[in-house]
Design a protein around this motif. Structure first.
Motif, PDB file in Angstrom:
ATOM      1  N   MET A   1      -2.479  21.456  69.946  1.00 27.96           N
ATOM      2  CA  MET A   1      -2.102  20.205  69.258  1.00 27.96           C
ATOM      3  C   MET A   1      -3.355  19.543  68.688  1.00 27.96           C
ATOM      4  N   LYS A   2      -3.279  19.126  67.419  1.00 28.91           N
ATOM      5  CA  LYS A   2      -4.413  18.461  66.804  1.00 28.91           C
ATOM      6  C   LYS A   2      -4.573  17.057  67.370  1.00 28.91           C
ATOM      7  N   PRO A   3      -5.825  16.610  67.589  1.00 31.37           N
ATOM      8  CA  PRO A   3      -6.023  15.235  68.060  1.00 31.37           C
ATOM      9  C   PRO A   3      -5.597  14.250  66.978  1.00 31.37           C
ATOM     10  N   PRO A   4      -5.129  13.062  67.371  1.00 35.78           N
ATOM     11  CA  PRO A   4      -4.724  12.076  66.363  1.00 35.78           C
ATOM     12  C   PRO A   4      -5.906  11.666  65.504  1.00 35.78           C
ATOM     13  N   ARG A   5      -5.641  11.382  64.233  1.00 39.75           N
ATOM     14  CA  ARG A   5      -6.696  10.930  63.336  1.00 39.75           C
ATOM     15  C   ARG A   5      -7.100   9.506  63.690  1.00 39.75           C
ATOM     16  N   PRO A   6      -8.354   9.159  63.514  1.00 36.00           N
ATOM     17  CA  PRO A   6      -8.767   7.773  63.742  1.00 36.00           C
ATOM     18  C   PRO A   6      -7.985   6.840  62.839  1.00 36.00           C
ATOM     19  N   GLN A   7      -7.713   5.630  63.351  1.00 38.20           N
ATOM     20  CA  GLN A   7      -6.942   4.660  62.586  1.00 38.20           C
ATOM     21  C   GLN A   7      -7.612   4.342  61.253  1.00 38.20           C
ATOM     22  N   SER A   8      -8.950   4.293  61.234  1.00 38.01           N
ATOM     23  CA  SER A   8      -9.652   3.992  59.991  1.00 38.01           C
ATOM     24  C   SER A   8      -9.384   5.067  58.937  1.00 38.01           C
ATOM     25  N   GLU A   9      -9.315   6.335  59.389  1.00 44.93           N
ATOM     26  CA  GLU A   9      -9.047   7.421  58.441  1.00 44.93           C
ATOM     27  C   GLU A   9      -7.647   7.307  57.874  1.00 44.93           C
ATOM     28  N   VAL A  10      -6.682   6.946  58.729  1.00 47.39           N
ATOM     29  CA  VAL A  10      -5.313   6.770  58.251  1.00 47.39           C
ATOM     30  C   VAL A  10      -5.272   5.704  57.176  1.00 47.39           C
ATOM     31  N   GLY A  11      -5.953   4.579  57.416  1.00 46.79           N
ATOM     32  CA  GLY A  11      -5.961   3.499  56.435  1.00 46.79           C
ATOM     33  C   GLY A  11      -6.588   3.917  55.127  1.00 46.79           C
ATOM     34  N   VAL A  12      -7.673   4.651  55.182  1.00 50.23           N
ATOM     35  CA  VAL A  12      -8.345   5.102  53.966  1.00 50.23           C
ATOM     36  C   VAL A  12      -7.460   6.073  53.202  1.00 50.23           C
ATOM     37  N   ASN A  13      -6.771   6.963  53.902  1.00 52.20           N
ATOM     38  CA  ASN A  13      -5.926   7.937  53.231  1.00 52.20           C
ATOM     39  C   ASN A  13      -4.795   7.264  52.453  1.00 52.20           C
ATOM     40  N   ALA A  14      -4.234   6.190  53.004  1.00 53.87           N
ATOM     41  CA  ALA A  14      -3.187   5.475  52.290  1.00 53.87           C
ATOM     42  C   ALA A  14      -3.747   4.832  51.028  1.00 53.87           C
ATOM     43  N   ARG A  15      -4.956   4.271  51.106  1.00 58.58           N
ATOM     44  CA  ARG A  15      -5.583   3.654  49.929  1.00 58.58           C
ATOM     45  C   ARG A  15      -5.975   4.719  48.902  1.00 58.58           C
ATOM     46  N   ARG A  16      -6.418   5.878  49.401  1.00 60.35           N
ATOM     47  CA  ARG A  16      -6.766   6.950  48.466  1.00 60.35           C
ATOM     48  C   ARG A  16      -5.511   7.416  47.706  1.00 60.35           C
ATOM     49  N   ALA A  17      -4.387   7.473  48.408  1.00 63.31           N
ATOM     50  CA  ALA A  17      -3.139   7.838  47.733  1.00 63.31           C
ATOM     51  C   ALA A  17      -2.732   6.762  46.729  1.00 63.31           C
ATOM     52  N   ALA A  18      -2.956   5.494  47.088  1.00 58.91           N
ATOM     53  CA  ALA A  18      -2.648   4.409  46.150  1.00 58.91           C
ATOM     54  C   ALA A  18      -3.480   4.537  44.884  1.00 58.91           C
ATOM     55  N   LEU A  19      -4.762   4.915  45.042  1.00 57.05           N
ATOM     56  CA  LEU A  19      -5.610   5.110  43.870  1.00 57.05           C
ATOM     57  C   LEU A  19      -5.072   6.252  42.999  1.00 57.05           C
ATOM     58  N   ARG A  20      -4.626   7.328  43.631  1.00 63.89           N
ATOM     59  CA  ARG A  20      -4.078   8.448  42.849  1.00 63.89           C
ATOM     60  C   ARG A  20      -2.793   8.032  42.135  1.00 63.89           C
ATOM     61  N   LEU A  21      -1.996   7.198  42.796  1.00 70.83           N
ATOM     62  CA  LEU A  21      -0.774   6.699  42.157  1.00 70.83           C
ATOM     63  C   LEU A  21      -1.104   5.884  40.910  1.00 70.83           C
ATOM     64  N   LEU A  22      -2.048   4.974  41.041  1.00 67.87           N
ATOM     65  CA  LEU A  22      -2.429   4.136  39.904  1.00 67.87           C
ATOM     66  C   LEU A  22      -3.025   4.967  38.783  1.00 67.87           C
ATOM     67  N   ASP A  23      -3.828   5.955  39.148  1.00 65.76           N
ATOM     68  CA  ASP A  23      -4.390   6.839  38.132  1.00 65.76           C
ATOM     69  C   ASP A  23      -3.282   7.599  37.408  1.00 65.76           C
ATOM     70  N   GLY A  24      -2.279   8.049  38.159  1.00 64.95           N
ATOM     71  CA  GLY A  24      -1.175   8.781  37.553  1.00 64.95           C
ATOM     72  C   GLY A  24      -0.404   7.947  36.555  1.00 64.95           C
ATOM     73  N   VAL A  25      -0.182   6.668  36.895  1.00 66.15           N
ATOM     74  CA  VAL A  25       0.565   5.777  36.007  1.00 66.15           C
ATOM     75  C   VAL A  25      -0.284   5.332  34.826  1.00 66.15           C
ATOM     76  N   LEU A  26      -1.485   4.811  35.106  1.00 61.61           N
ATOM     77  CA  LEU A  26      -2.268   4.133  34.074  1.00 61.61           C
ATOM     78  C   LEU A  26      -3.045   5.089  33.181  1.00 61.61           C
ATOM     79  N   ARG A  27      -3.468   6.210  33.711  1.00 58.88           N
ATOM     80  CA  ARG A  27      -4.268   7.127  32.896  1.00 58.88           C
ATOM     81  C   ARG A  27      -3.450   8.288  32.359  1.00 58.88           C
ATOM     82  N   ARG A  28      -2.488   8.766  33.180  1.00 61.11           N
ATOM     83  CA  ARG A  28      -1.720   9.941  32.757  1.00 61.11           C
ATOM     84  C   ARG A  28      -0.312   9.603  32.286  1.00 61.11           C
TER      85      ARG A  28
END
Length: 417
Positions: A1-28
């Motif tokens: 079983m993989k160890p749980p990801r640090p909470q900070s990493e989880v938060g960053v991953n959600a923001r990184r996905a938000a950035l990709r979403l905005l890039d998809g809408v606004l640039r593409r």
């Protein structure tokens, strides 16, 4: 079983996905929901939901966020600069979503690793020290405001801004009017209930039993204008995800639902199963498909710019431009001409678009051949919605504003001689 990801990493991953979403809408130029399919594919449901919420709120308030950023930089950041995207995400969290400032900035700085971290941190800190706030209601993108101001006037523009400021209410369409009357909420039409926005629709009473489906009040009007079916044949063109198909089936029509999108048709089939309603579902392009026999009625909910549903889909305000509107209008006219030939003599065709652009509605009326406008009467419409004097229906952001408003729609009903 993989160890749980640090909470900070989880938060960053959600923001990184938000950035990709905005890039998809606004640039593409992708729809937000389409961008989410790839940007949020590897996220847990909670993180996926957070990424979507951040991106959607950023799009609602983009003009105001950019004005704040520009007020705190000596040189204007390019529109597609990663630093601007990171600042938008940090600011919308701190100023609109209730995220503490330290968390808002700490979770976006990793998005600009190897880049202008000091700039992002400095601009964010300067704005927080100034105790800035976002205006309420939000500001529309300039091109949208200018277009709607010219077409509809100041009252509609102001109503559109107000509509972006809060989640819209939830409209439920019922298969049975008795179930609707027993439900909670405001009843603005038969087989309808309006309730406050809910985060978990599946938890509402009657969902599992299939008593209702989610459908904006304005979106329910096209099928209402066809009345009861009494076993007659109706073509529901561009049918998915299926709200109008369900309405027509519940009203006694023998429905053939046609759409070219396999994923959206899967949702239609799921809703048919949940509501225990029936329809013949066809995956096909309306411009290439032909029915086996003429129909008694046709409902054409044509592909359009979708600017009328900006309350729930704020991406349309930023990715839809004049070129797309013109292209959609040309396709709609071709679909109308094609569908009109599939009607029996004396048959009825209802044409609708969820657009606030006259090119996708009113402008078609002088060019329709072989059909006669069949005027809509006031008693056919939900309470408080009135037909245009010429006989069609136009809903705007100002429609029923005191009752939670509606999406923007154009709807016209025609008869074939």
């Amino acid at each position: 079983m993989k160890p749980p990801r640090p909470q900070s990493e989880v938060g960053v991953n959600a923001r990184r996905a938000a950035l990709r979403l905005l890039d998809g809408v606004l640039r593409r130029g992708l729809p937000l929901e389409a961008a989410l399919e790839s940007a949020g594919r590897d996220l847990a449901p909670a993180d996926r939901g957070l990424a979507h919420a951040i991106a959607a709120e950023t799009l609602r308030r983009l003009a105001d966020l950019d004005a704040l950023i520009d007020s705190a930089t000596q040189q204007r950041l390019p529109a597609d600069a990663k630093a601007r995207f990171a600042l938008r995400i940090a600011l919308v969290q701190a100023l609109a979503l209730g995220t503490p400032g330290h968390a808002a900035i700490s979770t976006v700085l990793p998005l600009v690793d190897g880049g202008p971290r000091r700039l992002v941190h400095g601009v964010f800190g300067a704005l927080m020290r100034r105790k800035v706030a976002l205006p309420s209601p939000p500001t529309l993108p300039r091109s949208v405001e200018e277009r709607w101001l010219a077409n509809w006037g100041r009252d509609v523009v102001d109503a559109a801004r107000s509509a972006m400021a809060a989640p819209p209410p939830l409209d439920l369409s019922f298969a049975d009017d008795e179930q609707a009357r027993r439900s909670e909420g405001r009843h603005l039409a038969p087989k309808h209930a309006r309730i406050e926005a809910q985060s978990r629709i599946t938890d509402l009473p009657g969902f599992t039993e299939g008593h209702w489906w989610v459908q904006d009040l304005a979106a329910s009007i096209p099928a209402r204008l066809l009345g009861t079916g009494d076993g007659r044949q109706v073509l529901d063109l561009c049918a998915a995800p299926g709200g109008k198909t369900l309405q027509l089936a519940a009203a006694g029509w023998q429905v053939t639902a046609v759409d070219s999108s396999s994923p959206r048709l899967e949702r239609l089939r799921e809703n048919l199963g949940r509501t225990k309603l029936t329809a013949d579902v066809v995956e096909a392009d309306v411009m290439a498909w032909t029915p086996e026999q003429p129909a008694d009625a046709i409902l054409l909910d044509a592909p359009c710019s979708a600017t009328g549903i900006f309350r729930r889909h704020p991406d349309v305000l930023h990715r839809v431009k004049a070129r797309q509107i013109a292209e959609m209008a040309e396709l709609q006219r071709a679909m109308l001409e094609r569908a009109a030939t599939w009607l029996k003599p004396g048959g009825t065709l209802v044409y609708a678009t969820c657009s606030l652009e006259p090119e996708e509605g009113e402008a078609h009326l002088p060019h329709i051949q072989g059909l006669t406008l069949n005027p809509v009467a006031a008693d056919e419409l939900p309470n408080g919605i009135v037909p245009h004097p010429q006989g069609y229906v136009r809903t705007l952001p100002s429609t029923l504003q005191d009752k939670g408003a509606t999406d923007g729609f154009f709807i016209a009903r025609f008869k074939r001689a």
